[in-house]
Design a protein around this motif. Structure first.
Motif, short mmCIF file in Angstrom:
data_model
loop_
_atom_site.label_atom_id
_atom_site.label_comp_id
_atom_site.label_asym_id
_atom_site.label_seq_id
_atom_site.Cartn_x
_atom_site.Cartn_y
_atom_site.Cartn_z
N THR A 6 49.39 109.97 33.03
CA THR A 6 49.19 111.25 32.33
C THR A 6 49.31 112.37 33.36
O THR A 6 48.32 112.78 34.00
N GLU A 7 50.52 112.87 33.53
CA GLU A 7 50.79 113.84 34.60
C GLU A 7 50.06 115.17 34.42
O GLU A 7 49.58 115.74 35.41
N PRO A 8 49.90 115.74 33.20
CA PRO A 8 49.25 117.05 33.07
C PRO A 8 47.81 117.08 33.58
O PRO A 8 47.32 118.16 33.94
N LEU A 9 47.12 115.94 33.61
CA LEU A 9 45.72 115.92 34.06
C LEU A 9 45.56 115.34 35.45
O LEU A 9 44.44 115.14 35.92
N ALA A 10 46.70 115.07 36.15
CA ALA A 10 46.66 114.49 37.49
C ALA A 10 46.97 115.56 38.53
O ALA A 10 47.46 116.66 38.21
N ASP A 11 46.67 115.25 39.78
CA ASP A 11 46.98 116.14 40.89
C ASP A 11 48.49 116.11 41.16
O ASP A 11 49.23 115.35 40.54
N HIS A 12 48.95 116.94 42.10
CA HIS A 12 50.37 116.99 42.44
C HIS A 12 50.86 115.61 42.87
O HIS A 12 50.19 114.89 43.62
N GLY A 13 52.03 115.25 42.38
CA GLY A 13 52.57 113.93 42.66
C GLY A 13 52.69 113.63 44.14
O GLY A 13 52.51 112.49 44.57
N ALA A 14 53.00 114.66 44.95
CA ALA A 14 53.14 114.44 46.39
C ALA A 14 51.82 114.04 47.03
O ALA A 14 51.81 113.38 48.09
N LEU A 15 50.68 114.44 46.42
CA LEU A 15 49.37 114.05 46.95
C LEU A 15 48.91 112.70 46.41
O LEU A 15 48.10 112.03 47.04
N VAL A 16 49.46 112.31 45.25
CA VAL A 16 48.99 111.09 44.60
C VAL A 16 49.76 109.87 45.09
O VAL A 16 49.16 108.84 45.45
N PHE A 17 51.12 109.96 45.14
CA PHE A 17 51.94 108.78 45.35
C PHE A 17 52.50 108.74 46.77
O PHE A 17 52.73 109.79 47.39
N ARG A 18 52.72 107.52 47.21
CA ARG A 18 53.46 107.33 48.47
C ARG A 18 54.94 107.56 48.19
O ARG A 18 55.44 107.30 47.09
N ALA A 19 55.64 108.02 49.19
CA ALA A 19 57.09 108.25 49.05
C ALA A 19 57.80 106.90 49.17
O ALA A 19 57.98 106.37 50.26
N THR A 20 58.18 106.35 48.01
CA THR A 20 58.84 105.04 47.97
C THR A 20 60.25 105.23 47.44
O THR A 20 60.44 105.64 46.28
N PRO A 21 61.27 104.96 48.25
CA PRO A 21 62.65 105.14 47.78
C PRO A 21 62.96 104.25 46.57
O PRO A 21 62.58 103.08 46.53
#
Length: 737
Positions: free
Chosen positions: A96-111
């Motif tokens: 649920t992206e609208p209630l989550a923090d910025h994706g760059a802070l949440v997820f690891r950068a996985t190609p």
């Protein structure tokens, strides 16, 4: 060392008084007696039981023990709830992206992988793998509608995280959000420490600083359940404090209803760097497949029409009810486990819409559970109750509790008295305390005089007057003064009768408490027994021998209180092999903490009369007789004449002795309830009103335990909760209607 100095000061004061008054023997004996008792307690308080282990070894042992205890605790609870019987329901969870923090802070950068997080409740192991691999920090918010399986997923995550835990990873702990209060805990970390100390006392047996070390070193992963049950102000406050307390690598799991969490984050902020997943409705096909697996082969033909309707009518009444795990669980419990004919589930003339069908399932739930799960007195099966209950009575009692909670989910047994009307509480407390006090006073002051020749009328009126005084006094003490007028009692204390083997400071603490009891008891003994014996009356010889009895009683009083303080301190010291606290265990602890000082106090008169210190004092006194007491034989005869007991005296003493023990215990009970442990006493006494009016059963705790075994309630530490919030609301609405 300050307790030794204080005791020596009391001994010196007694010696000075004896010398100044001219009673050298009494002063010397009093000084020696006090010093002997003080030295014994000081030796105990300074004696080390064992050398403390290194900090790293203690922490490693605590982590291993906590991991095993938490796993066993929640495996039993998961079995009681039937979470894996026959397998978890296939609830899908989407990011649920609208209630989550910025994706760059949440997820690891996985190609080659999108920034998203999904999972299924029947494949939680994969969710844990992704939690560790895809997220920068192990932070997850679980959202969903009522009955969608949020708490179930939290328990599943806890068990898998423990099963797959590496030695350097934190231990997940599930906490009820209702146990947090911004006015009690300034920081969430203080809340975590408090729950560890209360719910897992075995860790404090290793070292009392272990809970704080675990939290400070980020070895705890808090799983906070029921965020939506806090009021709006506390929701915003908790969000802010959680974000402020989170370190760079700290983990967190939080469950909430979607709407409440959305409202909270608009006024505060999202959980920093946390992924957010929301439960998706169960598809009709998934619900049909799950119910089919739960059926025995002989009943599948009977259920063919119902399962076919689920497959072919995904928007029908039955499919609408089955969109949540709660609806599927209700159908399984009411129809499959009880062997009922499912024809009513698909007959529109019986239940015209989904709401009517859901209400029917709630109505039939309690009779179905009680009817299919027969009592098992051995308690070996966690899904079977100990006792048999009438379904209508059980429903009425649970409905009362649902209304009593006023929107909260936690059933704290020690808070149940808060729902009793104030007038009823005052009346019950006055009767419980006032009647025994009145009977004792009347018996002691009037009835004995009647038995031994006084006028009967005087005795009766004295009893009536004493009873009225007792009722009025108890009403004032327990009804009007602030400490007793609190409607919410403190959480129950801890006590254990298990053997202590790992706490090197236990002897010191016990010795210090014994010294405190001694210093409190000696002045009390001087005042109480001095007024009773009055050795200063008569000749100097009677003074000396009366002083022997006075000193023996005085030191005996000190020893009695030292015994009470020491035993209670020993029992409150955490034991090494204690299990996690459950509601039943916390109830037993509170009962034992309340009654143990009373039993010890009732035995105090025996310790006062028969104690080795008195024997030593008499020996010392007799050694000084020829030096300080003129005509010792005459003085001894005078003392014996004054304090001798004839048959009538023995008869009077034997009649009064049990009542003296009872009143001594009653005084200690009043002090315990007033200044210390009050949960069990208030619960047992004030809930009698609810029992008499039919709102609660006579064996309330046994009923709550059986309701948990039946699956109507669940536990989180020492707290009960309704299995589903929707069930609680339905029962509360049913009672109001």
């Amino acid at each position: 060392m300050r307790w030794l100095f204080a005791t020596l000061a009391i001994a010196a004061l007694m010696a000075v008084i004896g010398v100044v008054r001219g009673y050298y023997a009494f002063g010397s004996a009093a000084a020696v007696g006090s010093i002997l008792v003080a030295l014994s307690a000081v030796i105990l308080s300074r004696y080390p039981v064992a050398a403390p282990r290194p900090r790293d070894q203690q922490l490693s042992e605590a982590l291993s023990e906590l991991s095993g205890v938490v796993a066993a605790q929640w495996q039993r609870e998961a079995a009681s709830r039937g979470l894996a019987d026959p397998h978890p329901m296939p609830v899908c969870w989407s990011y649920t992206e609208p209630l989550a923090d910025h994706g760059a802070l949440v997820f690891r950068a996985t190609p080659g992988r999108a920034a998203s997080f999904e999972g299924r409740s029947d494949d939680v192991q994969n969710m844990v793998v992704r939690l560790r691999a895809d997220l920068q920090r192990p932070r997850l918010v679980i959202l969903g509608e009522p009955g969608s399986g949020k708490t179930t997923l939290a328990v599943q995550l806890l068990l898998v995280l423990l099963a797959k835990r590496e030695p350097t990873e934190p231990i997940p702990l599930l906490l009820s959000a209702n146990s947090w209060g911004s006015n009690v805990f300034r920081e969430p970390r203080d809340w975590y420490i408090d729950r560890i100390v209360r719910d897992y006392p075995t860790l404090s047996a290793i070292d009392k600083t272990i809970p704080r070390q675990l939290v400070d070193q980020n070895m705890i992963l808090p799983i906070i359940d029921g965020f939506d049950e806090l009021d709006a102000h506390h929701q915003r406050t908790l969000l802010r404090k959680l974000n402020q307390s989170l370190g760079p690598d700290d983990g967190l799991v939080l469950t909430s209803r979607t709407a409440e969490y959305a409202n909270a984050v608009t006024r505060a902020d999202v959980i920093t760097a946390a992924a957010v997943v929301t439960a998706q409705p169960l598809s009709a096909a998934a619900a049909a497949d799950y119910l089919d697996v739960c059926l025995s082969p002989t009943r599948r033909r009977l259920w063919a029409a119902a399962l076919e309707e689920l497959h072919h009518t995904p928007e029908g009444r039955l499919a609408t009810v089955c969109r949540t795990p709660l609806g599927v669980w209700l159908i399984r419990t009411v129809y499959i486990e009880s062997g009922r004919d499912p024809a009513g589930l698909i007959d529109p003339t019986v239940h015209p819409d989904a709401e009517a069908l859901r209400a029917h399932l709630f109505d039939a739930l309690i009779p179905a559970l009680i009817g299919t799960r027969r009592p098992d007195a051995s308690g070996a099966n966690p899904a079977r109750p100990h006792h048999e209950w009438e379904p209508e009575h059980a429903r009425r009692w649970l409905s009362y509790l649902a209304v009593h909670l006023r929107g909260r989910s936690d059933i704290r047994w020690w808070d149940i008295p808060a729902g009793i009307p104030r007038t009823a509480r005052l009346t019950i407390m006055a009767l419980v305390i006032g009647v025994p006090v009145g009977v004792y006073l009347g018996f002691n002051n009037a009835l004995l005089t009647t038995l031994f020749g006084e006028r009967h009328r005087i005795g009766v009126w004295a009893m009536v007057f004493s009873g009225i005084c007792g009722l009025v006094g108890a009403t004032l003490v327990f009804g009007l003064l602030p400490p007793a007028s609190r409607t919410r009692s403190l959480e129950p204390g801890y006590v254990s009768f298990r053997k202590r083997t790992r706490d090197p400071d236990a002897a010191r603490r016990i010795g210090n408490q014994m010294l405190k009891g001694l210093l409190v008891g000696i002045p009390l003994g001087l005042a109480f027994t001095g007024g009773m014996i009055q050795p200063w009356k008569g000749s100097s010889s009677r003074w000396a021998y009366g002083g022997i009895a006075w000193l023996g009683y005085t030191i005996g009083t000190g020893m009695a209180l030292a015994l009470i303080f020491g035993v209670v301190t020993w029992l409150r010291t955490p034991a090494a092999d204690d299990r996690p606290r459950t509601p039943a265990a916390s109830y037993r602890d509170s009962r034992n903490l309340t009654l143990l000082p009373v039993v010890l106090a009732a035995l105090a008169p025996i310790v006062m009369l028969l104690n080795p210190v008195s024997v030593v004092v008499v020996w010392i006194q007799n050694g000084l007789i020829s030096q300080f007491i003129p005509n010792p034989v005459d003085g001894l005869d005078e003392f014996r004449a004054v304090y001798s007991f004839g048959p009538e005296d023995w008869r009077r003493t034997l009649i009064k002795a049990p009542f003296n023990c009872i009143v001594f215990g009653g005084v200690i009970l009043t002090l315990v309830v007033w200044f210390g442990e009050r949960a069990w006493f208030l619960f047992v006494t004030t809930t009698r009103w609810a029992v008499l009016t039919g709102k609660l059963p006579r064996r309330t705790m046994a009923f709550l335990d059986d309701a948990h075994r039946l699956g109507l309630l669940r536990t989180v530490g020492p707290i009960y909760q309704f299995r589903h919030a929707e069930l609680q609301r339905y029962l509360a609405r049913d009672l109001r209607n």
